[in-house]
Write an enzyme that holds these catalytic residues in place. Structure first.
Site, mmCIF file in Angstrom:
data_model
loop_
_atom_site.group_PDB
_atom_site.id
_atom_site.type_symbol
_atom_site.label_atom_id
_atom_site.label_comp_id
_atom_site.label_asym_id
_atom_site.label_seq_id
_atom_site.Cartn_x
_atom_site.Cartn_y
_atom_site.Cartn_z
ATOM 1 C CG ASP A 132 -7.304 -3.095 -0.224
ATOM 2 O OD1 ASP A 132 -7.142 -3.432 0.927
ATOM 3 O OD2 ASP A 132 -6.504 -2.370 -0.840
ATOM 4 C CG ASP A 176 -2.049 -1.102 1.120
ATOM 5 O OD1 ASP A 176 -2.728 -0.829 0.239
ATOM 6 O OD2 ASP A 176 -2.195 -1.810 2.049
HETATM 7 C C1 DX5 Z 1 -6.283 0.582 3.019
HETATM 8 C C2 DX5 Z 1 -5.523 -0.285 2.151
HETATM 9 C C3 DX5 Z 1 -5.630 -1.759 2.721
HETATM 10 C C4 DX5 Z 1 -5.309 -2.209 4.039
HETATM 11 C C5 DX5 Z 1 -6.266 -3.291 4.281
HETATM 12 O O1 DX5 Z 1 -6.007 1.955 2.385
HETATM 13 O O2 DX5 Z 1 -5.550 -0.237 0.856
HETATM 14 O O3 DX5 Z 1 -4.961 -2.721 1.784
HETATM 15 O O4 DX5 Z 1 -3.997 -2.474 4.244
HETATM 16 O O5 DX5 Z 1 -5.884 -3.674 5.662
HETATM 17 P P1 DX5 Z 1 -7.345 -4.291 6.449
HETATM 18 O O6 DX5 Z 1 -7.348 -5.653 5.924
HETATM 19 O O7 DX5 Z 1 -6.799 -4.254 7.709
HETATM 20 O O8 DX5 Z 1 -8.550 -3.453 6.352
HETATM 21 ZN ZN ZN Z 2 -4.514 -1.665 -0.468
#
Ligand code: DX5
Ligand code: ZN
Length: 218
Positions: free
Chosen positions: A176, A36
């Site tokens: 996501d 990310d």
């Molecule tokens: C949020 C990111 C995600 C995040 C997901 O902006 O794009 O990829 O890391 O994390 P979780 O699974 O904890 O929601």
């Molecule tokens: Zn992400």
């Protein structure tokens, strides 16, 4: 049905030990390393950029799924590809030229995709799917790990699935944000085949088991 892939996000790893996070994802049975990238502009947070991706690439055996949450991603596409991105996705509402950007990514042999934040209507950018290898639907607002899954995002998955079928396209739908063992089944049944998971995997007492559960194998 497509094989279900799990893409654990290193955002939930320990930034002082990124190598360990990558090796852990591989030993737990993850399929992609989700990276990310946040710039403090398109989203409030900042994470890391090309140097981190390049160093991860040196040790990673799995493909790198790079999710750009940055303003005007077109400025950096070549450099993220040089760093080793295997999948490169960006938010079309952050770009001045999303179609050209997709073409630029594909011309370098990298899988290209667009990402829909929850407030971005699918049909605002649906036509871009004709030039994508993957589409990513956000089930939280981009910018932060550990948020709660927004159930309405499955409606957008449904719209993407219908568009892909109607236009005889062949691409995985990725989701996501807020994915966990409880909602994974509904997500997969809606047509998603790549599940990003940050906290669910990294905060689990048994991450290997969690990955199997997310895939519906345990
Ligand atoms: C949020 C990111 C995600 C995040 C997901 O902006 O794009 O990829 O890391 O994390 P979780 O699974 O904890 O929601
Ligand atoms: Zn992400």
């Amino acid at each position: 049905m497509d094989r279900i892939l799990i893409a654990p996000s290193i955002l939930s790893g320990d930034f002082a030990h990124m190598g360990d996070a990558v090796r852990s994802i591989e030993s737990w049975g993850g399929d992609l390393i989700h990276c990310d990238v946040m710039d403090g502009m398109y989203v409030n947070n900042m994470t890391f950029g090309m140097p981190m991706i390049a160093d991860i690439k040196k040790i990673a055996k799995l493909p790198l799924d790079v999710h750009l949450m940055i303003t005007e991603p077109e400025r950096y596409i070549d450099r993220f590809i040089d760093a080793g991105a295997d999948y490169l996705t960006f938010h079309p509402d952050a770009s001045k030229c999303p179609l050209e950007t997709l073409k630029q990514i594909r011309s370098r042999g990298v899988r290209a995709g667009i990402v829909f934040n929850p407030n971005v209507p699918f049909y605002d950018y649906a036509e871009l799917l004709l030039d994508c290898d993957i589409v990513l639907i956000m089930s939280v607002y981009a910018g932060l790990g550990g948020q709660a899954f927004i159930p309405d995002s499955l409606k957008k998955v449904e719209q993407a699935k219908q568009y892909i079928t109607e236009h005889q396209l062949n691409m995985p739908i990725e989701i996501d944000g807020g994915v966990n063992e409880q909602n994974a089944k509904d997500i997969i049944n809606s047509g998603v085949s790549i599940l990003v998971a940050g906290s669910a995997v990294f905060k689990s007492k048994d991450p290997s088991k969690t990955i199997k559960q997310l895939k519906g194998e345990a």
